[in-house]
Every structure is written in structure tokens, then in C-alpha cells.
Design a protein around this motif. Structure first.
Motif, PDB file in Angstrom:
ATOM      1  N   SER A 104       0.840  -1.199   0.000  1.00 23.23           N
ATOM      2  CA  SER A 104       0.000   0.000   0.000  1.00 23.23           C
ATOM      3  C   SER A 104       0.878   1.253   0.000  1.00 23.23           C
ATOM      4  CB  SER A 104      -0.923   0.006   1.218  1.00 23.23           C
ATOM      5  OG  SER A 104      -0.154  -0.015   2.399  1.00 23.23           O
ATOM      6  N   GLY A 105       0.563   2.172  -0.881  1.00 18.56           N
ATOM      7  CA  GLY A 105       1.306   3.423  -0.945  1.00 18.56           C
ATOM      8  C   GLY A 105       2.569   3.394  -1.784  1.00 18.56           C
ATOM      9  N   VAL A 106       2.970   2.204  -2.272  1.00 16.37           N
ATOM     10  CA  VAL A 106       4.173   2.123  -3.105  1.00 16.37           C
ATOM     11  C   VAL A 106       3.849   2.636  -4.510  1.00 16.37           C
ATOM     12  CG1 VAL A 106       5.923   0.597  -4.089  1.00 16.37           C
ATOM     13  CG2 VAL A 106       5.071   0.168  -1.799  1.00 16.37           C
ATOM     14  N   THR A 107       4.687   3.498  -5.037  1.00 15.50           N
ATOM     15  CA  THR A 107       4.518   4.025  -6.388  1.00 15.50           C
ATOM     16  C   THR A 107       5.718   3.629  -7.242  1.00 15.50           C
ATOM     17  OG1 THR A 107       5.664   6.095  -5.880  1.00 15.50           O
ATOM     18  CG2 THR A 107       3.274   6.028  -5.477  1.00 15.50           C
ATOM     19  N   TRP A 108       5.590   3.808  -8.548  1.00 13.24           N
ATOM     20  CA  TRP A 108       6.724   3.533  -9.440  1.00 13.24           C
ATOM     21  C   TRP A 108       7.941   4.353  -9.005  1.00 13.24           C
ATOM     22  CZ3 TRP A 108       9.481   0.784 -12.501  1.00 13.24           C
ATOM     23  CH2 TRP A 108      10.437   1.375 -13.342  1.00 13.24           C
ATOM     24  N   GLU A 109       7.725   5.634  -8.665  1.00 13.83           N
ATOM     25  CA  GLU A 109       8.837   6.510  -8.300  1.00 13.83           C
ATOM     26  C   GLU A 109       9.592   6.003  -7.069  1.00 13.83           C
ATOM     27  OE1 GLU A 109       5.880   7.588  -9.286  1.00 13.83           O
ATOM     28  OE2 GLU A 109       6.553   8.503 -11.173  1.00 13.83           O
ATOM     29  N   SER A 110       8.889   5.349  -6.151  1.00  8.86           N
ATOM     30  CA  SER A 110       9.542   4.861  -4.928  1.00  8.86           C
ATOM     31  C   SER A 110       9.851   3.360  -4.987  1.00  8.86           C
ATOM     32  CB  SER A 110       8.654   5.144  -3.707  1.00  8.86           C
ATOM     33  OG  SER A 110       7.430   4.422  -3.804  1.00  8.86           O
ATOM     34  N   SER A 111       9.621   2.747  -6.135  1.00  7.96           N
ATOM     35  CA  SER A 111       9.758   1.286  -6.240  1.00  7.96           C
ATOM     36  C   SER A 111      11.216   0.850  -6.293  1.00  7.96           C
ATOM     37  CB  SER A 111       9.037   0.776  -7.485  1.00  7.96           C
ATOM     38  OG  SER A 111       9.727   1.173  -8.659  1.00  7.96           O
ATOM     39  N   HIS A 112      11.435  -0.400  -5.875  1.00  4.47           N
ATOM     40  CA  HIS A 112      12.769  -0.996  -5.901  1.00  4.47           C
ATOM     41  C   HIS A 112      13.229  -1.204  -7.340  1.00  4.47           C
ATOM     42  CE1 HIS A 112      16.129  -2.570  -3.810  1.00  4.47           C
ATOM     43  NE2 HIS A 112      15.936  -3.842  -4.118  1.00  4.47           N
ATOM     44  N   VAL A 113      12.304  -1.519  -8.234  1.00  6.98           N
ATOM     45  CA  VAL A 113      12.665  -1.726  -9.644  1.00  6.98           C
ATOM     46  C   VAL A 113      13.262  -0.442 -10.227  1.00  6.98           C
ATOM     47  CG1 VAL A 113      11.772  -2.178 -11.972  1.00  6.98           C
ATOM     48  CG2 VAL A 113      10.952  -3.536 -10.042  1.00  6.98           C
ATOM     49  N   ARG A 114      12.577   0.671 -10.006  1.00  6.32           N
ATOM     50  CA  ARG A 114      13.083   1.941 -10.541  1.00  6.32           C
ATOM     51  C   ARG A 114      14.426   2.292  -9.909  1.00  6.32           C
ATOM     52  NH1 ARG A 114      12.561   7.761  -9.787  1.00  6.32           N
ATOM     53  NH2 ARG A 114      12.532   8.748 -11.854  1.00  6.32           N
ATOM     54  N   HIS A 115      14.550   2.045  -8.604  1.00  3.09           N
ATOM     55  CA  HIS A 115      15.801   2.313  -7.892  1.00  3.09           C
ATOM     56  C   HIS A 115      16.956   1.527  -8.522  1.00  3.09           C
ATOM     57  CE1 HIS A 115      18.382   3.305  -4.503  1.00  3.09           C
ATOM     58  NE2 HIS A 115      18.602   2.024  -4.283  1.00  3.09           N
ATOM     59  N   LYS A 116      16.702   0.248  -8.833  1.00  4.71           N
ATOM     60  CA  LYS A 116      17.743  -0.613  -9.394  1.00  4.71           C
ATOM     61  C   LYS A 116      18.103  -0.228 -10.832  1.00  4.71           C
ATOM     62  CE  LYS A 116      18.834  -4.053  -6.459  1.00  4.71           C
ATOM     63  NZ  LYS A 116      20.213  -4.489  -6.167  1.00  4.71           N
ATOM     64  N   LEU A 117      17.117   0.274 -11.580  1.00  4.16           N
ATOM     65  CA  LEU A 117      17.345   0.552 -13.006  1.00  4.16           C
ATOM     66  C   LEU A 117      17.643   2.023 -13.295  1.00  4.16           C
ATOM     67  CD1 LEU A 117      14.574  -1.669 -14.636  1.00  4.16           C
ATOM     68  CD2 LEU A 117      17.001  -2.188 -14.351  1.00  4.16           C
ATOM     69  N   ARG A 118      17.768   2.816 -12.264  1.00  8.46           N
ATOM     70  CA  ARG A 118      17.991   4.256 -12.476  1.00  8.46           C
ATOM     71  C   ARG A 118      19.312   4.513 -13.206  1.00  8.46           C
ATOM     72  NH1 ARG A 118      17.156   7.231  -7.077  1.00  8.46           N
ATOM     73  NH2 ARG A 118      19.014   6.037  -6.582  1.00  8.46           N
ATOM     74  N   ARG A 119      20.321   3.737 -12.866  1.00 12.60           N
ATOM     75  CA  ARG A 119      21.637   3.862 -13.512  1.00 12.60           C
ATOM     76  C   ARG A 119      22.259   2.479 -13.521  1.00 12.60           C
ATOM     77  NH1 ARG A 119      23.770   7.055 -17.210  1.00 12.60           N
ATOM     78  NH2 ARG A 119      25.815   7.962 -16.747  1.00 12.60           N
ATOM     79  N   VAL A 120      22.561   1.959 -14.709  1.00  9.15           N
ATOM     80  CA  VAL A 120      23.047   0.576 -14.838  1.00  9.15           C
ATOM     81  C   VAL A 120      24.323   0.540 -15.667  1.00  9.15           C
ATOM     82  CG1 VAL A 120      22.518  -1.757 -15.677  1.00  9.15           C
ATOM     83  CG2 VAL A 120      20.697  -0.344 -14.698  1.00  9.15           C
ATOM     84  N   LEU A 121      25.305  -0.212 -15.179  1.00  8.72           N
ATOM     85  CA  LEU A 121      26.485  -0.540 -15.973  1.00  8.72           C
ATOM     86  C   LEU A 121      26.238  -1.915 -16.587  1.00  8.72           C
ATOM     87  CD1 LEU A 121      29.438   0.133 -16.855  1.00  8.72           C
ATOM     88  CD2 LEU A 121      30.181  -1.240 -14.886  1.00  8.72           C
ATOM     89  N   ILE A 204      -2.005 -16.102   1.505  1.00 10.66           N
ATOM     90  CA  ILE A 204      -1.700 -17.399   0.875  1.00 10.66           C
ATOM     91  C   ILE A 204      -0.185 -17.579   0.851  1.00 10.66           C
ATOM     92  CG2 ILE A 204      -3.770 -17.369  -0.595  1.00 10.66           C
ATOM     93  CD1 ILE A 204      -1.853 -16.600  -2.941  1.00 10.66           C
ATOM     94  N   LEU A 205       0.239 -18.810   0.566  1.00  9.04           N
ATOM     95  CA  LEU A 205       1.657 -19.095   0.356  1.00  9.04           C
ATOM     96  C   LEU A 205       1.877 -19.377  -1.119  1.00  9.04           C
ATOM     97  CD1 LEU A 205       2.536 -21.335   3.440  1.00  9.04           C
ATOM     98  CD2 LEU A 205       3.176 -18.948   3.053  1.00  9.04           C
ATOM     99  N   THR A 206       2.909 -18.772  -1.681  1.00  7.81           N
ATOM    100  CA  THR A 206       3.208 -18.956  -3.097  1.00  7.81           C
ATOM    101  C   THR A 206       4.712 -18.871  -3.297  1.00  7.81           C
ATOM    102  OG1 THR A 206       2.661 -18.196  -5.347  1.00  7.81           O
ATOM    103  CG2 THR A 206       3.037 -16.499  -3.689  1.00  7.81           C
ATOM    104  N   LEU A 207       5.169 -19.196  -4.495  1.00  5.46           N
ATOM    105  CA  LEU A 207       6.595 -19.082  -4.792  1.00  5.46           C
ATOM    106  C   LEU A 207       6.999 -17.604  -4.822  1.00  5.46           C
ATOM    107  CD1 LEU A 207       6.973 -21.677  -7.682  1.00  5.46           C
ATOM    108  CD2 LEU A 207       7.964 -21.860  -5.402  1.00  5.46           C
ATOM    109  N   PRO A 208       8.196 -17.283  -4.345  1.00  4.30           N
ATOM    110  CA  PRO A 208       8.684 -15.906  -4.502  1.00  4.30           C
ATOM    111  C   PRO A 208       8.715 -15.541  -5.987  1.00  4.30           C
ATOM    112  CG  PRO A 208      10.130 -17.174  -3.060  1.00  4.30           C
ATOM    113  CD  PRO A 208       9.183 -18.157  -3.688  1.00  4.30           C
ATOM    114  N   ARG A 209       8.530 -14.262  -6.270  1.00  4.67           N
ATOM    115  CA  ARG A 209       8.573 -13.798  -7.652  1.00  4.67           C
ATOM    116  C   ARG A 209       9.680 -12.762  -7.812  1.00  4.67           C
ATOM    117  NH1 ARG A 209       4.488 -16.938  -7.158  1.00  4.67           N
ATOM    118  NH2 ARG A 209       2.877 -17.081  -8.754  1.00  4.67           N
ATOM    119  N   GLY A 210      10.170 -12.680  -9.044  1.00  3.79           N
ATOM    120  CA  GLY A 210      11.178 -11.676  -9.364  1.00  3.79           C
ATOM    121  C   GLY A 210      10.771 -10.896 -10.592  1.00  3.79           C
ATOM    122  N   PHE A 211      11.212  -9.640 -10.655  1.00  2.00           N
ATOM    123  CA  PHE A 211      11.025  -8.828 -11.858  1.00  2.00           C
ATOM    124  C   PHE A 211      12.197  -9.084 -12.807  1.00  2.00           C
ATOM    125  CE2 PHE A 211       8.417  -6.117  -8.992  1.00  2.00           C
ATOM    126  CZ  PHE A 211       7.271  -6.037  -9.778  1.00  2.00           C
TER     127      PHE A 211
END
Length: 230
Positions: A104-121, A204-211
Motif C-alpha cells: 500500500s502506498g508504493v509508487t513507481w517513483e519509490s519502487s525498488h525496480v526503478r531504484h535498481k534501473l535508475r543507472r546501470v552498468l 496465501i503461500l506462493t513461490l517468490p517472484r522476481g522482476f
């Protein structure tokens, strides 16, 4: 190829990081492993992250397993990418583990995905199976940030996938969802379960997911910067 000396401390500037990565271009993984004192596995089936570990050692990465960029002081993430003889990606690229609860309250701007992809070598590495692991060569690196269109594509897919997670539809998500970003199970085995939200809002219980970044996204990215034919 430039003569090598291992970088003992993390780089302090992007220019230093890129220069060190450029020095690795043309060397084989076997040569780099021997110079770093690391054994070369027979294949990557049980050592999937070995290439990343090898290059992290040469480049002075600081994060280890922490949930931050590999070069945290610079805000840069390291991504190795296996390519074929035409420079095309051979597999999808893992970004980060997906949060399945507490969103709840997580946005694209604050997401871990955006954080990881902001600058990539990006460091391309020969990945065709007929080439023995030790003989695969490291390619020319690329320091990248998403442009406006790439950011739009990524945020659109992330929002669609996160909406499904929040609405209890995680089990319905397949690798076909998303144009450039996909959600896939990421677990060592089928017993490694994690909590998620079910269709009626129940735990519920489920397999972990990755982006993961799809090959069409990384392929276009490499083609544009290295002027490859797609």
C-alpha cells in the motif's frame, strides 16, 4: 586489450568505474578468474551468479547481497548480459525480488525496480553454449539510464503487475504479462514459499517472484547504443 590491475577499493566516480570496466573488454572469463584467484565452474547451472561475482571483484562492487545498487556510493547497478555472436541478449535479465505483501502506498517513483534501473552498468559477455565458460569474452560496457520512453514502458508494466499482486491475482500472472518487464517465480526449489495475497484478500503461500527485463527491451537497448542490426 589494456593490462589489468585489480581494483582493490570501490570506484569513487562513474568515469573511474567505466574505465575499469572498459579495461576488462576482450579478456576471457578464464583469464580474469585466474588473475583474481577464482576457480572457474564447469558451467553455470549451479553457479548462476558466478560471472557477476567475478566482475564485481574486478570492478570493486560494494553492495554484496544488500538490497542496494552494486556501487551504492555512485548509485550504479551492475548487470552482466549474455549475448550471441550478433550482440543479441540470450536470456531475460533479473532486476530484483518482487514484494508480494505490504504494497500500500508504493509508487513507481519509490519502487525498488526503478531504484535498481535508475543507472546501470551493462557488461555484455559471450553466452553461447558451445563456447566453454572459461573461453567466453567480456564485451564493451555501457553506462545507461532509461530515457523517457523506456521509463514509460517500465512504469506501465510495473503498475500493471503490481495492481495484479495487490488485487490477489499473483497466481494468474504469467511471463507473457508486460511488454518489457515480466514477473516470474524465483526460488531455489518449490518448497521455498512466501506470503502473498489471495483472490479474496486472504493470506496465501506462493513461490517468490522476481522482476525481469524481457529480451526485446535489453536487445533494443544494446542495438541502439552499439548500432547493431535488430
Amino acid at each position: 586489450m589494456l593490462p589489468l590491475a585489480p581494483l582493490l577499493s570501490p570506484p569513487t566516480t562513474e568515469a573511474q568505474l567505466l574505465y575499469q570496466a572498459q579495461r576488462l573488454a576482450g579478456y576471457t572469463l578464464g583469464e580474469l578468474a585466474a588473475l583474481a584467484g577464482l576457480p572457474v565452474p564447469l558451467d553455470l547451472r549451479r553457479d548462476k551468479g558466478w560471472i557477476g561475482v567475478l566482475l564485481e571483484r574486478w570492478l570493486g562492487a560494494s553492495a554484496g547481497s544488500k538490497p542496494e545498487q552494486d556501487f551504492a556510493a555512485l548509485g550504479v547497478e551492475l548487470k552482466t548480459i549474455p549475448i550471441d555472436s550478433l550482440g543479441r541478449p540470450l536470456e531475460t535479465t533479473f532486476v530484483c525480488v518482487a514484494p508480494l505483501t505490504g504494497n500500500s502506498g508504493v509508487t513507481w517513483e519509490s519502487s525498488h525496480v526503478r531504484h535498481k534501473l535508475r543507472r546501470v552498468l551493462w557488461v555484455p559477455v559471450e553466452g553461447e553454449r558451445q563456447i566453454p565458460l572459461a573461453d567466453r569474452r567480456v564485451g564493451t560496457p555501457l553506462l545507461w539510464s532509461p530515457d523517457e520512453e523506456e521509463e514509460r514502458q517500465l512504469s506501465q508494466d510495473w503498475e500493471e503487475l503490481m495492481d495484479m499482486i495487490v488485487l490477489g491475482q499473483v497466481e494468474r500472472i504469467t511471463a507473457r504479462h508486460g511488454e518489457v518487464l515480466q514477473l516470474r517465480p524465483k526460488a531455489a526449489n518449490s518448497k521455498a514459499l512466501t506470503e502473498a495475497i489471495g483472490a479474496r484478500g486472504e493470506p496465501i503461500l506462493t513461490l517468490p517472484r522476481g522482476f525481469y527485463l524481457k529480451k526485446n527491451f535489453t536487445g533494443a537497448l544494446l542495438a541502439r547504443h552499439f548500432l547493431l542490426k535488430t
